[in-house]
Design a protein around this motif. Structure first.
Motif, short mmCIF file in Angstrom:
data_model
loop_
_atom_site.label_atom_id
_atom_site.label_comp_id
_atom_site.label_asym_id
_atom_site.label_seq_id
_atom_site.Cartn_x
_atom_site.Cartn_y
_atom_site.Cartn_z
N SER A 206 -6.80 -12.05 36.09
CA SER A 206 -6.67 -13.28 35.63
C SER A 206 -8.22 -13.97 35.59
CB SER A 206 -5.92 -14.21 36.07
OG SER A 206 -4.37 -13.83 35.86
N GLU A 207 -8.93 -13.94 36.84
CA GLU A 207 -10.14 -14.34 36.82
C GLU A 207 -11.35 -13.70 36.01
OE1 GLU A 207 -10.84 -14.13 41.12
OE2 GLU A 207 -9.35 -15.93 41.70
N ARG A 208 -11.13 -12.31 36.07
CA ARG A 208 -11.92 -11.60 35.13
C ARG A 208 -12.06 -11.73 33.93
NH1 ARG A 208 -10.52 -7.59 38.86
NH2 ARG A 208 -9.14 -6.44 37.22
N VAL A 209 -10.67 -12.11 33.10
CA VAL A 209 -10.38 -12.36 31.85
C VAL A 209 -11.24 -13.70 31.62
CG1 VAL A 209 -8.75 -12.63 30.27
CG2 VAL A 209 -8.28 -10.74 31.60
N ALA A 210 -10.84 -14.69 32.28
CA ALA A 210 -11.48 -15.98 32.21
C ALA A 210 -12.89 -15.81 32.01
CB ALA A 210 -10.99 -16.88 33.26
N ALA A 211 -13.57 -15.01 32.69
CA ALA A 211 -14.94 -15.06 32.85
C ALA A 211 -15.40 -14.46 31.75
CB ALA A 211 -15.55 -14.31 34.12
N LEU A 212 -14.86 -13.20 31.15
CA LEU A 212 -15.07 -12.56 29.89
C LEU A 212 -14.82 -13.60 28.59
CD1 LEU A 212 -13.52 -9.22 30.13
CD2 LEU A 212 -15.83 -9.63 30.18
N ARG A 213 -13.76 -14.41 28.50
CA ARG A 213 -13.60 -15.44 27.78
C ARG A 213 -14.84 -16.26 27.60
NH1 ARG A 213 -9.11 -16.86 29.52
NH2 ARG A 213 -7.86 -15.51 27.93
N ASN A 214 -15.20 -16.83 28.69
CA ASN A 214 -16.40 -17.96 28.72
C ASN A 214 -17.37 -17.18 28.62
OD1 ASN A 214 -14.49 -19.79 29.80
ND2 ASN A 214 -15.01 -19.51 32.07
N THR A 215 -17.76 -16.03 28.67
CA THR A 215 -19.05 -15.27 28.31
C THR A 215 -19.06 -15.11 27.14
OG1 THR A 215 -19.15 -14.18 30.54
CG2 THR A 215 -20.41 -13.19 28.64
N HIS A 216 -18.05 -14.82 26.16
CA HIS A 216 -18.10 -14.58 24.75
C HIS A 216 -18.13 -15.87 24.17
CE1 HIS A 216 -16.59 -12.92 21.01
NE2 HIS A 216 -15.91 -13.95 20.70
N ALA A 217 -17.73 -17.05 24.71
CA ALA A 217 -17.85 -18.31 23.89
C ALA A 217 -19.23 -18.65 24.29
CB ALA A 217 -16.94 -19.15 24.67
N THR A 218 -20.00 -18.40 25.32
CA THR A 218 -21.23 -18.68 25.46
C THR A 218 -22.19 -17.94 24.69
OG1 THR A 218 -20.62 -19.55 27.53
CG2 THR A 218 -22.98 -19.56 27.37
N TYR A 219 -22.13 -16.54 24.75
CA TYR A 219 -22.98 -15.63 24.13
C TYR A 219 -22.26 -14.89 23.05
CZ TYR A 219 -25.21 -16.76 28.61
OH TYR A 219 -25.75 -17.34 29.74
N PRO A 220 -22.07 -15.38 22.05
CA PRO A 220 -21.42 -14.67 21.05
C PRO A 220 -21.97 -13.43 20.58
CG PRO A 220 -22.00 -16.64 20.07
CD PRO A 220 -22.19 -16.74 21.65
N GLY A 221 -23.47 -13.59 20.45
CA GLY A 221 -24.06 -12.30 19.91
C GLY A 221 -24.18 -11.15 20.54
N ASP A 222 -23.41 -11.10 22.12
CA ASP A 222 -23.19 -9.85 22.94
C ASP A 222 -21.82 -9.61 22.78
OD1 ASP A 222 -24.17 -8.03 24.68
OD2 ASP A 222 -23.47 -9.22 26.45
N ALA A 223 -21.23 -9.89 21.70
CA ALA A 223 -19.80 -9.37 21.40
C ALA A 223 -19.51 -8.11 21.93
CB ALA A 223 -19.23 -9.94 20.20
N GLY A 224 -20.56 -7.32 21.42
CA GLY A 224 -19.89 -5.78 21.72
C GLY A 224 -19.60 -5.42 23.17
N GLY A 225 -20.64 -5.80 23.96
CA GLY A 225 -20.70 -5.43 25.38
C GLY A 225 -19.36 -6.24 25.96
N THR A 226 -19.09 -7.39 25.59
CA THR A 226 -18.00 -8.31 25.89
C THR A 226 -16.59 -7.38 25.65
OG1 THR A 226 -19.23 -10.13 25.94
CG2 THR A 226 -16.73 -10.36 26.29
N ALA A 227 -16.60 -6.95 24.42
CA ALA A 227 -15.37 -6.46 24.10
C ALA A 227 -15.21 -5.08 24.67
CB ALA A 227 -15.46 -6.04 22.39
N GLU A 228 -16.18 -4.37 24.84
CA GLU A 228 -15.69 -3.28 25.70
C GLU A 228 -15.27 -3.27 27.11
OE1 GLU A 228 -19.55 -0.77 25.82
OE2 GLU A 228 -19.48 -0.71 23.81
N ALA A 229 -15.86 -4.38 27.61
CA ALA A 229 -15.24 -4.81 29.00
C ALA A 229 -13.75 -5.31 29.04
CB ALA A 229 -16.27 -5.80 29.72
N ALA A 230 -13.56 -6.07 27.82
CA ALA A 230 -12.27 -6.62 27.62
C ALA A 230 -11.15 -5.46 27.42
CB ALA A 230 -12.39 -7.64 26.44
#
Length: 386
Positions: free
Chosen positions: A16-40
């Motif tokens: 849950s903590e890691r998913v929340a961190a990924l969600r915040n990262t995606h909202a803050t850095y939408p241009g890096d969606a590819g890397g965030t999506a792979e981690a998700a």
């Protein structure tokens, strides 16, 4: 068993903590969606394994010879249910027929309702018409034992649409006669918009006062239009009325007129207005559909009763396009209503309004307004030819 459950609980808390961190990262850095999506996706696969472990523990707790219940077993079951409900990944458990057997809080929020509301409904009804057939085919393949499936899809319900990535996994439990399917939902992996109307933000018009004002404005404008046109040709009057409704109240407006009251199947399509961004030729295809060959408006013309579909379950009720595809699916429909055009001597036609899946659904208040407008249009129609 309690030790296993404690380990699962710790892993879920970390997830849950890691998913929340990924969600915040995606909202803050939408241009890096590819890397965030792979981690998700990696976290989603891990969540799938955790749910499998939890399901196995629950199956073992529920199976075995009948014996007096121990308080420890009851506590374990309560803990497993709590773990499922509070898991941050949206998950849905479907029965063999595709109905929602159980859903966690995150999943219910993803579908736009409370767990008690969505439980017992077909999961397919929450999927956009354009994506529904593909999802059902993948669901059937998973139930047949062809292995897990991952696909891009779109959810659409109550005025919003959202692209999602679905992961379907078959589950076999000793307590179930038929296999179940676990559906995990995550952000789309391709990062690109799917075909069809773009998702909308929640509409300001959902406010009750604003909605009431809009309905009154539509009725006033329609009345003014009909009173102003004292001697227009029939086609011009109907086209203007359809255009007014399409401009302020619906995406597609269809008006059918029946000149022979004893034969509703002889109705003709008198006016069709669609959205400005509709593909070229689509309006002509809708206009070419014979009204008598589809459930709507044939039922409205035959019975003289209105129909309201806040959520479209059968995409074939408006007929099929030339290529055989259901018309409502091609139009991206999400909600529909159809009312009779009632004149002084009975039903003269049918008025059908369609909203696409990215808009708020038609409601009973909308039906009442359009019924009144339908009666006004019916009274303004010229007499039937002798």
């Amino acid at each position: 068993m309690s030790d296993n459950l404690a380990d699962l609980q710790r892993e879920i808390n970390s997830l849950s903590e890691r998913v929340a961190a990924l969600r915040n990262t995606h909202a803050t850095y939408p241009g890096d969606a590819g890397g965030t999506a792979e981690a998700a996706l990696a976290e989603l696969e891990y969540a799938e394994r955790l749910l499998g472990d939890a399901g196995g523990e629950l199956a073992r707790a529920l199976s075995g010879p009948a014996e007096p219940r121990r308080s420890g077993d009851d506590n374990d079951r309560v803990l497993l249910r709590a773990m499922f409900n509070e898991l941050s990944v949206p998950v849905v458990l479907l029965d063999h027929d595709g109905y929602i057997r159980r859903i966690n809080n995150a999943g219910a929020e993803q579908l736009g309702g409370a767990p008690g509301y969505v439980t017992g409904k077909p999961f397919a009804h929450f999927v956009d018409l354009r994506k529904r057939a593909a999802m059902q085919s993948w669901l059937a393949a998973v139930l047949r034992g062809n292995g897990p499936a991952s696909l891009e899809s779109r959810l659409a319900q109550r005025g919003w649409a959202e692209d999602v990535h679905l992961t379907l996994t078959r589950l076999e439990l000793p307590t179930e006669a038929q296999p179940l399917v676990l559906v995990a939902m995550s952000p789309p992996m391709n990062g690109a918009d799917e075909d069809g109307p773009s998702p909308l933000e929640p509409e300001v018009e959902d406010q009750v006062v604003v909605l009431a004002a809009r309905r009154l404005d539509v009725l006033t404008r329609m009345t003014r239009l009909l009173l102003r046109g004292t001697t227009p040709t029939r086609a011009l009057a109907l086209t203007d009325a359809a255009d007014l409704l399409a401009d302020s109240y619906a995406d597609w407006v269809i008006i059918d007129v029946c000149d022979l009251p004893e034969d509703p199947n002889a109705a003709r399509r008198a006016a069709v207005i669609g959205p400005a961004d509709a593909p070229e030729g689509q309006r002509d295809e809708v206009a070419a559909l014979p009204p008598g060959d589809s459930d709507i408006p044939r039922e409205v013309l035959g019975r003289g009763q209105s129909l309201l579909f806040p959520l479209i379950e059968d995409e074939t009720v408006l007929g099929n396009m030339g290529a055989g595809a259901p018309a409502l699916g091609v139009l991206g429909a999400g909600s529909l209503l159809s009312v009779p055009l009632r004149g002084s001597r009975g039903v003269r036609g049918a008025l059908t309004l369609i909203r696409r899946s990215n808009r708020s659904s038609f409601r009973l208040a909308d039906l009442g307004l359009i019924e009144e407008i339908g009666e006004h249009i019916g009274l303004a129609l010229p007499p039937r030819p002798l």
